[in-house]
Design a protein around this motif. Structure first.
Motif, PDB file in Angstrom:
ATOM      1  N   LEU A  60     -13.799 -19.683 -64.187  1.00  0.00           N
ATOM      2  CA  LEU A  60     -14.901 -18.937 -64.781  1.00  0.00           C
ATOM      3  C   LEU A  60     -15.771 -19.868 -65.610  1.00  0.00           C
ATOM      4  O   LEU A  60     -15.251 -20.680 -66.377  1.00  0.00           O
ATOM      5  CB  LEU A  60     -14.368 -17.830 -65.711  1.00  0.00           C
ATOM      6  N   ASP A  61     -17.075 -19.739 -65.437  1.00  0.00           N
ATOM      7  CA  ASP A  61     -17.954 -20.461 -66.359  1.00  0.00           C
ATOM      8  C   ASP A  61     -18.300 -19.542 -67.534  1.00  0.00           C
ATOM      9  O   ASP A  61     -17.933 -18.368 -67.561  1.00  0.00           O
ATOM     10  CB  ASP A  61     -19.211 -20.965 -65.650  1.00  0.00           C
ATOM     11  N   GLU A  62     -19.023 -20.068 -68.514  1.00  0.00           N
ATOM     12  CA  GLU A  62     -19.285 -19.340 -69.758  1.00  0.00           C
ATOM     13  C   GLU A  62     -20.004 -18.022 -69.501  1.00  0.00           C
ATOM     14  O   GLU A  62     -19.681 -16.993 -70.097  1.00  0.00           O
ATOM     15  CB  GLU A  62     -20.109 -20.222 -70.700  1.00  0.00           C
ATOM     16  N   ALA A  63     -20.991 -18.029 -68.611  1.00  0.00           N
ATOM     17  CA  ALA A  63     -21.790 -16.825 -68.375  1.00  0.00           C
ATOM     18  C   ALA A  63     -20.997 -15.732 -67.674  1.00  0.00           C
ATOM     19  O   ALA A  63     -21.370 -14.554 -67.740  1.00  0.00           O
ATOM     20  CB  ALA A  63     -23.036 -17.171 -67.556  1.00  0.00           C
ATOM     21  N   GLU A  64     -19.899 -16.098 -67.004  1.00  0.00           N
ATOM     22  CA  GLU A  64     -19.117 -15.108 -66.273  1.00  0.00           C
ATOM     23  C   GLU A  64     -18.042 -14.454 -67.121  1.00  0.00           C
ATOM     24  O   GLU A  64     -17.392 -13.507 -66.669  1.00  0.00           O
ATOM     25  CB  GLU A  64     -18.466 -15.767 -65.047  1.00  0.00           C
ATOM     26  N   LEU A  65     -17.841 -14.941 -68.321  1.00  0.00           N
ATOM     27  CA  LEU A  65     -16.845 -14.323 -69.193  1.00  0.00           C
ATOM     28  C   LEU A  65     -17.223 -12.871 -69.464  1.00  0.00           C
ATOM     29  O   LEU A  65     -18.378 -12.561 -69.753  1.00  0.00           O
ATOM     30  CB  LEU A  65     -16.751 -15.065 -70.524  1.00  0.00           C
ATOM     31  N   PRO A  66     -16.281 -11.930 -69.414  1.00  0.00           N
ATOM     32  CA  PRO A  66     -16.602 -10.530 -69.727  1.00  0.00           C
ATOM     33  C   PRO A  66     -17.229 -10.377 -71.109  1.00  0.00           C
ATOM     34  O   PRO A  66     -18.099  -9.525 -71.302  1.00  0.00           O
ATOM     35  CB  PRO A  66     -15.237  -9.842 -69.643  1.00  0.00           C
ATOM     36  N   PHE A  67     -16.821 -11.197 -72.078  1.00  0.00           N
ATOM     37  CA  PHE A  67     -17.393 -11.132 -73.426  1.00  0.00           C
ATOM     38  C   PHE A  67     -18.884 -11.437 -73.393  1.00  0.00           C
ATOM     39  O   PHE A  67     -19.697 -10.724 -74.010  1.00  0.00           O
ATOM     40  CB  PHE A  67     -16.652 -12.111 -74.335  1.00  0.00           C
ATOM     41  N   ARG A  68     -19.269 -12.500 -72.695  1.00  0.00           N
ATOM     42  CA  ARG A  68     -20.678 -12.867 -72.618  1.00  0.00           C
ATOM     43  C   ARG A  68     -21.483 -11.832 -71.839  1.00  0.00           C
ATOM     44  O   ARG A  68     -22.628 -11.526 -72.166  1.00  0.00           O
ATOM     45  CB  ARG A  68     -20.815 -14.250 -71.966  1.00  0.00           C
ATOM     46  N   ARG A  69     -20.900 -11.279 -70.819  1.00  0.00           N
ATOM     47  CA  ARG A  69     -21.592 -10.257 -70.037  1.00  0.00           C
ATOM     48  C   ARG A  69     -21.802  -8.996 -70.866  1.00  0.00           C
ATOM     49  O   ARG A  69     -22.837  -8.331 -70.770  1.00  0.00           O
ATOM     50  CB  ARG A  69     -20.798  -9.950 -68.772  1.00  0.00           C
ATOM     51  N   ALA A  70     -20.806  -8.658 -71.707  1.00  0.00           N
ATOM     52  CA  ALA A  70     -20.957  -7.492 -72.582  1.00  0.00           C
ATOM     53  C   ALA A  70     -22.036  -7.731 -73.628  1.00  0.00           C
ATOM     54  O   ALA A  70     -22.796  -6.816 -73.978  1.00  0.00           O
ATOM     55  CB  ALA A  70     -19.622  -7.167 -73.256  1.00  0.00           C
ATOM     56  N   LEU A  71     -22.130  -8.955 -74.149  1.00  0.00           N
ATOM     57  CA  LEU A  71     -23.195  -9.269 -75.100  1.00  0.00           C
ATOM     58  C   LEU A  71     -24.570  -9.085 -74.474  1.00  0.00           C
ATOM     59  O   LEU A  71     -25.541  -8.750 -75.164  1.00  0.00           O
ATOM     60  CB  LEU A  71     -23.043 -10.704 -75.607  1.00  0.00           C
ATOM     61  N   ALA A  72     -24.637  -9.296 -73.169  1.00  0.00           N
ATOM     62  CA  ALA A  72     -25.912  -9.118 -72.463  1.00  0.00           C
ATOM     63  C   ALA A  72     -26.191  -7.658 -72.127  1.00  0.00           C
ATOM     64  O   ALA A  72     -27.213  -7.353 -71.510  1.00  0.00           O
ATOM     65  CB  ALA A  72     -25.911  -9.946 -71.183  1.00  0.00           C
TER      66      ALA A  72
END
Length: 713
Positions: free
Chosen positions: A403-415
């Motif tokens: 997983l790269d940074e943008a694919e993390l569920p945390f980052r996706r939820a922030l978006a």
């Protein structure tokens, strides 16, 4: 008098009301007479009116304790008693009539305003004492309107008394207003405490009767004594006969002290007593007010002092009471919030799922123990190095890509994306094969003072996914193994039907066809029996008892010896164990059955069962002269649905797994070794010896599922 319809209105003539009502009337008649007499005694010709006028407060209290049924009589008695008392005291008939008219008008107007705008206060239809600034405003309007109208009537004279000039009218207004304020303030604080107990109509929550906490004053007894001494000293200094200095401003010190530190009732009493003392001293010719050139102006200012002291005390006391009530509500709310927070914290800390709430900058707001104990929560927030972890951990997609940074569920939820139950693989040093993690993430609503945040919850579902794999494999095996005999049954049944349709079927052909059908049905029956045995070995409650294992094995052997191969089965006598007889019989039946079944063609099966002690356990060795098990398969043959690659031998792959489960549930171990002289196999397993308790049992570990295309067990 107009009163609230919601107040008590007992039916006339009820005997139980007659005595209390009569006592109330007698008490107020006496109080009215005494108040009138006291008021008239304060009359001075130079002032033109009585400066002490408690009759206004008595009339207010009389009206407050009545209702629609009693008020007509109350009004008549109030006017009659007050006028009679004035006449007896020395007033003219006109003065007496004017005094009575003023008192009745004040009470009527005051009660009308209070019932209309403050129906929850005591005396107006409710039970609440005067503790709120909103109620205080209504009270001030009521006493002001009532005093102004009564003073206007007195000023007009109405032919009963001479018409007043401006100074006289101001003095009458100041007197009526100050005494209604003073007595009314005390009455509205004291009345709810002296009200008789009994059923009350349903009221607003704030209309509760006063509690012990309401009656408690805020200081100590020493402070109360100090307040009394300071009040006496200040008033003595201001109202000495020869006081040349204008020290009236000092009077605010004790009144402010009382208002801040005492409860509303005691504060109102202190203010009323202080103002009354100032009026008494003015009447006696002492103090700053008595020394003024115009005595009526001095008297009016003394009355105004009483009104100001009471009003200031009421305002401060009401504000303090509301502040105390707000503090209590805040404390209750805080306690409830702390309780809910503690409950939420306990729930979070005891959850099996990991929970992390973090801001966009990586600051963790909430994290429960399960997350860090089970996994590494920081891995859920960033793909960077985990400095808190002793070993590197990384997240992968199920297909093995990182997983790269943008694919993390945390980052996706922030978006702003909702991530629901996605499977990821967590790998770290002690678990290079990885753990399957189910992750969900949701954005947290933003506020002006905090950056974006997201909540991530995750759980280890490795065992669940393996179990799902087991179920999938189980379904495939069951479908395959049941479909084959069903195909045989269906095909040969169709063939048999075709032969019947062509004419007679020979006995030889019919027997061959039916034998095929019966064989397929028997295979299905054996498979179903194995499934039932698998379930029994896994879920049946244990009922251990001391057993003669040799006798149980002999029963199993007796049934096998009558088979077509007439196997030779030898059992060592006197083997004693502690076990569940049903499960042990199933264990022996599977082992002996396999030993008899898996032999080379034209070979008579030979099986031996022997034992030797092993501490609290008994080690049993079941040897055969069968085809044997390859060394590479000796560890896996006890796994679910795993079958050795052999031709010509059927099986379900459940028999040895059933044996393993039975042994493990009894606290023992099982393995398979090569037979003596390299012939056959020897199954070695342990069971508790007779008289020994079953050891603490570990759960049967989950096995990986393997399926061979041409199975036999």
């Amino acid at each position: 008098m107009v009163v609230d319809a919601g107040r008590r209105a007992p039916a006339a003539g009820r005997g139980r009301d007659l005595v209390p009502e009569a006592l109330r009337l007698v008490a107020f008649v006496c109080a009215t007479w005494i108040a009138t007499d006291v008021g008239y005694s304060s009359f001075r010709p130079e002032f033109g009116v009585s400066l002490i006028w408690p009759l206004s407060g008595v009339a207010l209290l009389w009206a407050a304790t009545g209702d629609r049924r009693t008020w007509p009589l109350d009004a008549v008695l109030l006017g009659a008693v007050s006028s009679a008392a004035l006449v007896v005291a020395g007033s003219t008939s006109g003065q007496a009539a004017m005094g009575a008219l003023q008192v009745v008008l004040q009470a009527t107007l005051y009660q009308s305003v209070m019932v209309r705008w403050a129906p929850r206060l005591w005396g107006s239809g409710g039970t609440r004492p005067l503790r709120r600034t909103a109620d205080l405003c209504v009270f001030l309007v009521a006493v002001t309107v009532a005093s102004a109208v009564a003073s206007g009537v007195r000023t007009a004279g109405l032919g009963l008394v001479p018409t007043s000039d401006l100074q006289d009218a101001a003095l009458v207004l100041a007197r009526n207003l100050s005494w209604m304020l003073a007595v009314g303030a005390v009455v509205l604080q004291l009345g709810p405490r002296l009200a008789p107990a009994g059923p009350r109509p349903a009221l607003h929550p704030e209309a509760r009767p006063p509690t012990t906490a309401d009656r408690a004053w805020r200081g100590s007894l020493v402070e109360l004594v100090a307040l009394a001494l300071v009040t006496a000293a200040v008033y003595a200094a201001v109202f000495t006969r020869q006081q040349p200095l204008p020290l009236t401003f000092l009077l605010t010190v004790p009144s402010l002290w009382a208002a801040m530190r005492l409860d509303p009732l005691r504060a109102a009493v202190h203010a009323a007593a202080s103002g009354t003392f100032a009026i008494v001293m003015t009447l006696s010719g002492s103090g700053v007010f008595a020394s003024m050139v115009d005595p009526r102006l001095g008297a009016a200012l003394a009355q105004a002092l009483l009104a100001v002291l009471v009003l200031k005390t009421l305002v401060i006391s009401c504000v303090m009471s509301e502040r105390d009530a707000a503090i209590r509500r805040a404390q209750v709310s805080e306690a409830a919030s702390l309780g809910r927070a503690a409950l939420l914290g306990a729930v979070l800390q005891n959850m099996n799922e990991g929970i992390v709430v973090a801001r966009e900058d990586g600051e963790v707001l909430v994290r429960n123990a399960a997350g860090d104990a089970m996994l590494r929560s920081s891995v859920m927030l960033s793909t960077g190095p985990d400095r808190a972890a002793a070993e590197e951990a990384r997240l992968f997609h199920p297909d093995g890509t990182v997983l790269d940074e943008a694919e993390l569920p945390f980052r996706r939820a922030l978006a702003g994306e909702e991530v629901l139950r996605e499977d990821l693989v967590l790998r770290f040093g002690s678990s290079p094969e990885g753990r399957v993690i189910e992750v969900s993430a949701s954005p947290v609503p933003e506020t002006e003072d905090s950056p974006r945040a997201a909540v991530v919850n995750f759980r280890d579902v490795t065992t669940v996914r393996e179990h799902e794999g087991d179920l999938a494999a189980f379904a495939g095996v069951v479908a395959h193994d049941l479909n084959n005999p069903l195909t045989v049954v269906s095909g040969w049944a169709d063939s048999l039907a075709d032969f019947f349709s062509l004419g007679d079927v020979s006995a030889e052909d019919g027997q061959a066809m039916t034998a095929r059908i019966q064989g397929a049905a028997a295979h299905m029956r054996r498979f179903i029996d194995d499934l039932l045995g698998y379930t029994v070995a896994r879920d049946r409650p244990l009922t251990p008892e001391d057993l003669d294992l040799s006798a149980v094995a002999e029963e199993v052997a007796r049934l096998r010896r009558d088979g077509p191969t007439h196997p030779e089965i030898e059992i060592e006598p006197g083997i004693q164990v502690r076990a569940d007889v049903v499960l042990v019989r199933q264990l022996l039946d599977n082992l002996v059955g396999n030993a008899v079944k898996y032999v080379a063609p034209q070979t008579r099966p030979r099986v031996t069962l022997a034992c030797r002690p092993a501490g609290d356990m008994v080690e049993l060795r079941l040897s055969d002269n069968g085809i044997g098990i390859p060394e590479s398969m000796r560890q896996r043959v006890f796994e679910t649905f795993v079958r050795v690659q052999t031709d010509g031998y059927g099986g379900t792959g459940l028999g040895l797994d059933i044996c393993r489960r039975v042994v493990v549930r009894h606290g023992g171990e099982i393995r398979v070794e090569e037979g003596a002289d390299g012939i056959g196999s020897t199954f070695v397993f342990t069971l508790p010896r007779a008289g020994s308790p079953l050891p603490g049992l570990a759960p049967v570990e989950r096995q990986q599922v393997g399926v061979s295309p041409d199975p036999s067990a």
